[in-house]
Design an enzyme around this catalytic site. Structure first.
Site, mmCIF file in Angstrom:
data_model
loop_
_atom_site.group_PDB
_atom_site.id
_atom_site.type_symbol
_atom_site.label_atom_id
_atom_site.label_comp_id
_atom_site.label_asym_id
_atom_site.label_seq_id
_atom_site.Cartn_x
_atom_site.Cartn_y
_atom_site.Cartn_z
ATOM 1 N N SER A 103 0.845 -1.190 0.000
ATOM 2 C CA SER A 103 0.000 0.000 0.000
ATOM 3 C C SER A 103 0.886 1.247 0.000
ATOM 4 O O SER A 103 1.718 1.405 -0.884
ATOM 5 C CB SER A 103 -0.956 -0.042 1.195
ATOM 6 O OG SER A 103 -1.999 0.882 1.046
ATOM 7 N N LYS A 155 -22.425 17.299 6.552
ATOM 8 C CA LYS A 155 -21.338 17.523 7.504
ATOM 9 C C LYS A 155 -21.102 16.316 8.417
ATOM 10 O O LYS A 155 -19.992 16.109 8.895
ATOM 11 C CB LYS A 155 -21.643 18.773 8.354
ATOM 12 C CG LYS A 155 -20.453 19.296 9.134
ATOM 13 C CD LYS A 155 -19.337 19.715 8.194
ATOM 14 C CE LYS A 155 -18.140 20.249 8.983
ATOM 15 N NZ LYS A 155 -17.020 20.558 8.090
#
Length: 289
Positions: A103, A155
């Protein structure tokens, strides 16, 4: 007489002796750095990288990588700093994979002009992952009501204390695809024609160093000492570059060592350390380590 005088000089200054700076990039990758365990970020690695590339007579810089990944942003920032310094100082970059370069760890590894791995190393995992937990049922059982007030309907996206929404997951996946594309472009740019045409290459799968060699993810199999001695001569000196240390041997941070800690500071750091340890354990655990 010349031989006598030569012996008085440090090994790295003796005629015919090549010094290769070595930087260990070991740990998970995250911004800010861990409180109790080493982590990798641009802030924690910039100093040692600058020092390693400053050796004027060194033909190359060796990077020892052992990382399961972490922050894609910090991974790319470290990658870019390595490439910028290599171009500026005109140095080759040799990357040596220890247990794992996966990764974000592999993203850093492709900064190397060559990648050398142990046959049993883990390499690859060219993908993007996000992980979280859902606590909705637990909240019901203990009788706690979650109250969140926002300005902006998105949000509180993916709030772990609220039921998962399909549109929120789709939004996250779209972001992941963009990050994944950036990762793939970096690997293709650096590895070029070395990569084999394998459908699994960019799916997030990972392989041993031996298989990685056949896929073009690495250039050779070996270990850092043997390869550098073979390439630069038996007298080649490997110089480990470490961060500066302050009083009592403490490693200095970006702005030096701290003057002291209060009890709340220590308690907060301990709690943060437990979370960091769990996150780190999960990253390493993906690769059986």
């Amino acid at each position: 007489m010349k031989q006598f005088l030569s012996r008085l000089l440090p090994k790295s200054m003796r005629p015919g002796v090549v010094t290769i700076p070595v930087v260990r990039l070991h740990g998970t990758i995250m911004a800010g750095g861990g409180q109790f365990r080493p982590t990798l970020s641009l802030a924690s690695t910039a100093g040692v990288l600058e020092k390693a590339f400053s050796y004027p007579d060194a033909p190359a810089v060796a990077l020892s990588i052992n990382s399961p990944g972490g922050s894609p942003v910090q991974s790319r920032l470290i990658y870019k700093r390595i490439r910028d310094l290599a171009a500026e100082k005109n140095k080759d970059v040799l990357v040596f994979v220890e247990d794992v370069a996966a990764s974000g760890g592999y993203m850093i590894a492709v900064a190397g002009d060559e990648i050398i791995a142990d046959p049993s190393s883990i390499v690859g995992s060219i993908g993007v992952v996000s992980a979280s937990f859902g606590f909705t049922e637990m909240m019901k059982k203990i009788g706690v009501e979650r109250r969140v007030y926002t300005a902006g309907q998105n949000k509180a996206l993916l709030d772990p204390f609220k039921p998962e929404k399909k549109e929120d997951v789709e939004r996250l996946k779209a972001l992941q695809l963009e990050v994944h594309e950036t990762f793939i472009d970096m690997v293709k740019e650096r590895r070029g024609g070395k990569l084999k045409d394998d459908p699994d290459l960019f799916t997030g799968l990972f392989w041993t160093g031996k298989k990685g060699l056949s896929l073009g993810l690495v250039d050779a199999l070996g270990d850092i000492r043997t390869v550098l001695k073979d390439r630069y001569g038996a007298k080649a000196q490997l110089k480990l570059i470490t961060p500066p240390r302050g009083l009592f041997g403490r490693k200095l941070g970006l702005f030096g060592s701290s003057g002291g800690f209060s009890a709340p500071d220590i308690a907060g750091a301990a709690a943060a350390g437990l979370i960091e340890a769990a996150d780190e354990r999960a990253l390493w655990g993906r690769f059986g380590l």
